[in-house]
Design an enzyme around this catalytic site. Structure first.
Site, PDB file in Angstrom:
ATOM      1  N   TYR A 123      -3.214  -5.503  -9.459  1.00 45.43           N
ATOM      2  CA  TYR A 123      -3.971  -5.030 -10.618  1.00 45.43           C
ATOM      3  C   TYR A 123      -4.005  -6.048 -11.755  1.00 45.43           C
ATOM      4  O   TYR A 123      -4.564  -5.772 -12.810  1.00 45.43           O
ATOM      5  CB  TYR A 123      -3.377  -3.717 -11.134  1.00 45.43           C
ATOM      6  CG  TYR A 123      -3.567  -2.575 -10.169  1.00 45.43           C
ATOM      7  CD1 TYR A 123      -2.918  -2.585  -8.929  1.00 45.43           C
ATOM      8  CD2 TYR A 123      -4.386  -1.511 -10.465  1.00 45.43           C
ATOM      9  CE1 TYR A 123      -3.089  -1.556  -8.035  1.00 45.43           C
ATOM     10  CE2 TYR A 123      -4.563  -0.463  -9.567  1.00 45.43           C
ATOM     11  CZ  TYR A 123      -3.905  -0.496  -8.357  1.00 45.43           C
ATOM     12  OH  TYR A 123      -4.071   0.527  -7.467  1.00 45.43           O
ATOM     13  N   LYS A 170       6.888  -3.793   1.051  1.00 43.46           N
ATOM     14  CA  LYS A 170       6.454  -4.266   2.371  1.00 43.46           C
ATOM     15  C   LYS A 170       7.019  -5.684   2.552  1.00 43.46           C
ATOM     16  O   LYS A 170       6.302  -6.639   2.873  1.00 43.46           O
ATOM     17  CB  LYS A 170       4.908  -4.253   2.415  1.00 43.46           C
ATOM     18  CG  LYS A 170       4.293  -4.520   3.769  1.00 43.46           C
ATOM     19  CD  LYS A 170       4.287  -3.315   4.676  1.00 43.46           C
ATOM     20  CE  LYS A 170       3.784  -3.704   6.062  1.00 43.46           C
ATOM     21  NZ  LYS A 170       3.924  -2.611   7.031  1.00 43.46           N
ATOM     22  N   ASP A 203       4.734   1.929   4.578  1.00 41.34           N
ATOM     23  CA  ASP A 203       4.030   2.742   5.585  1.00 41.34           C
ATOM     24  C   ASP A 203       4.943   3.850   6.111  1.00 41.34           C
ATOM     25  O   ASP A 203       4.551   5.016   6.230  1.00 41.34           O
ATOM     26  CB  ASP A 203       3.468   1.870   6.724  1.00 41.34           C
ATOM     27  CG  ASP A 203       4.401   0.749   7.135  1.00 41.34           C
ATOM     28  OD1 ASP A 203       5.374   0.467   6.404  1.00 41.34           O
ATOM     29  OD2 ASP A 203       4.170   0.139   8.191  1.00 41.34           O
ATOM     30  N   ASP A 227       0.424   3.533  -7.037  1.00 33.96           N
ATOM     31  CA  ASP A 227      -0.831   4.244  -7.228  1.00 33.96           C
ATOM     32  C   ASP A 227      -1.084   5.181  -6.043  1.00 33.96           C
ATOM     33  O   ASP A 227      -1.375   6.372  -6.202  1.00 33.96           O
ATOM     34  CB  ASP A 227      -1.962   3.201  -7.350  1.00 33.96           C
ATOM     35  CG  ASP A 227      -3.257   3.788  -7.874  1.00 33.96           C
ATOM     36  OD1 ASP A 227      -3.273   4.985  -8.207  1.00 33.96           O
ATOM     37  OD2 ASP A 227      -4.252   3.048  -7.941  1.00 33.96           O
TER      38      ASP A 227
END
Ligand code: NAD
Length: 331
Positions: A123, A170, A203, A227
């Site tokens: 972002y 991740k 995930d 988000d």
């Protein structure tokens, strides 16, 4: 009297903010409103949707309660909500997701808190076309921003009596950026031996939140995962109409509903004021008005549980102001 900047916003904002204001006053909270207009409506008068005096008011009062503000697509100004976060360096987006009996949702007793980094990651807006057929966006992660959001998550957990912080990442694939976030989270965790710490790959986290959300407590995430996962958590408790948030910086907090300005319902006295009211509850909690905060929460919970005077999204026929009246009666 504590002075609070009150930004009604636009779309359905003014209706739900009015409902929230009436309820806070009926609960006897000692607050005084400094009403400030922002959004498309003030463009003509001030030449900007976010006039400097609005920011000055928030800086002076340190606390703001705001309604949603429309961001026109394609033309005009960038998001005022994003501009506010950047101008005031509101580096944490805090979103509690707590079940309310009577709201249709996949689970009944969820109590999760999402702590989302609010300033960087994908972002940061560092994007370019490399050539006509190739686009590139930079995922920017800094030790400074990671450290302050992780420290916030632990301080919050300690203050609120929460038991565990889970860092989400991740880092198995993004070894540098998410690797830095995870390394920083682990370093901060060492300063809080009283709070359990663990990490999850994003995930796997998404699947586990759907299958066994009860084993989690406070989650801390970089901006993009925050988000997405915070919307997943909102879904676990019944969606946008009931989810509040706080944007938090050094000494400044801005409270608002998670949902937007729902322009198609403007002026129709139709939408659910709960998310806005619960944003008000978070605000009261923050300024030490504990009694008013818990009275309002209990009254909202009772009206929703009863299910008689609730808005369309909760299966009822009441309008925004009728639901607010029912909550005030409960107080
Ligand atoms: P939205 O959240 O405004 O509305 C999407 C749909 O969700 C609505 O049409 C409605 O059906 C439902 N909904 C939303 N809030 C509800 C409520 N309180 N009660 C009942 N139903 C409700 O999302 P959008 O349509 O994508 O965005 C509209 C505008 O809001 C856009 O300009 C967007 O940029 C802006 N926005 C502002 C904020 C903010 O102020 N922080 C946040 C998100 C979106």
């Amino acid at each position: 009297m504590r002075r609070i900047t009150l930004i009604p916003g636009d779309g359905v904002g003014p209706e739900i903010v009015e409902a929230c204001r009436r309820i806070i006053e009926a609960a006897g909270a000692s607050v005084e409103w400094d009403v400030q207009e922002a959004g498309a409506g003030v463009m003509e008068k001030y030449g900007t949707p976010l006039p400097a005096h609005v920011l000055d008011s928030i800086r002076a009062n340190k606390v703001a309660l705001k309604g949603p503000i429309t961001t026109p697509v394609g033309s005009g100004f960038r998001s005022i909500n994003v501009a506010l976060r950047q101008e005031l360096d509101l580096y944490v987006n805090l979103r509690p997701a707590r079940s309310l009996e009577g709201v249709r949702a996949p689970y009944k007793d969820i109590d999760l808190v999402v702590v989302r980094e609010n300033t960087e990651d994908l972002y940061a807006g560092i994007e370019r076309m490399v050539d006509e057929d190739t686009a590139e966006s930079v995922k920017l992660i800094t030790r400074r921003a990671s450290e302050r959001v992780c420290r916030f998550a632990f301080e919050y957990s300690r203050r609120e009596g929460r038991r565990k912080v889970t860092a989400v990442h991740k880092a198995n694939i993004l070894k540098f950026s998410d690797g830095l976030f995870l390394e920083t989270a682990r370093a901060v965790a060492r300063d809080y031996p009283d709070i359990e710490f663990e990490d999850r790959i994003v995930d796997n986290m998404a699947m586990q939140l759907v299958q066994k959300p009860h084993i989690y407590d406070v989650l801390v995430l970089p901006n993009l995962y925050g988000d997405i996962i915070s919307d997943l958590c909102a879904g676990l408790v019944g969606g946008l109409g009931v989810t509040p948030s706080a944007n938090i910086g050094e000494g400044i907090q801005v409270f608002e509903p998670v949902h937007g300005s729902a322009p198609k319902y403007t002026g129709m006295n139709k939408v659910n004021p709960t998310a806005q009211i619960l944003a008000g509850v978070l605000m009261l909690h923050h300024i030490g008005e504990e009694k008013a905060a818990s009275r309002i929460y209990e009254a909202v919970a009772a009206v929703i549980r009863e299910g008689k005077t609730v808005t369309y999204d909760l299966g009822g026929e009441a309008g925004t102001s009728q639901m607010a009246d029912a909550i005030i009666d409960r107080l």
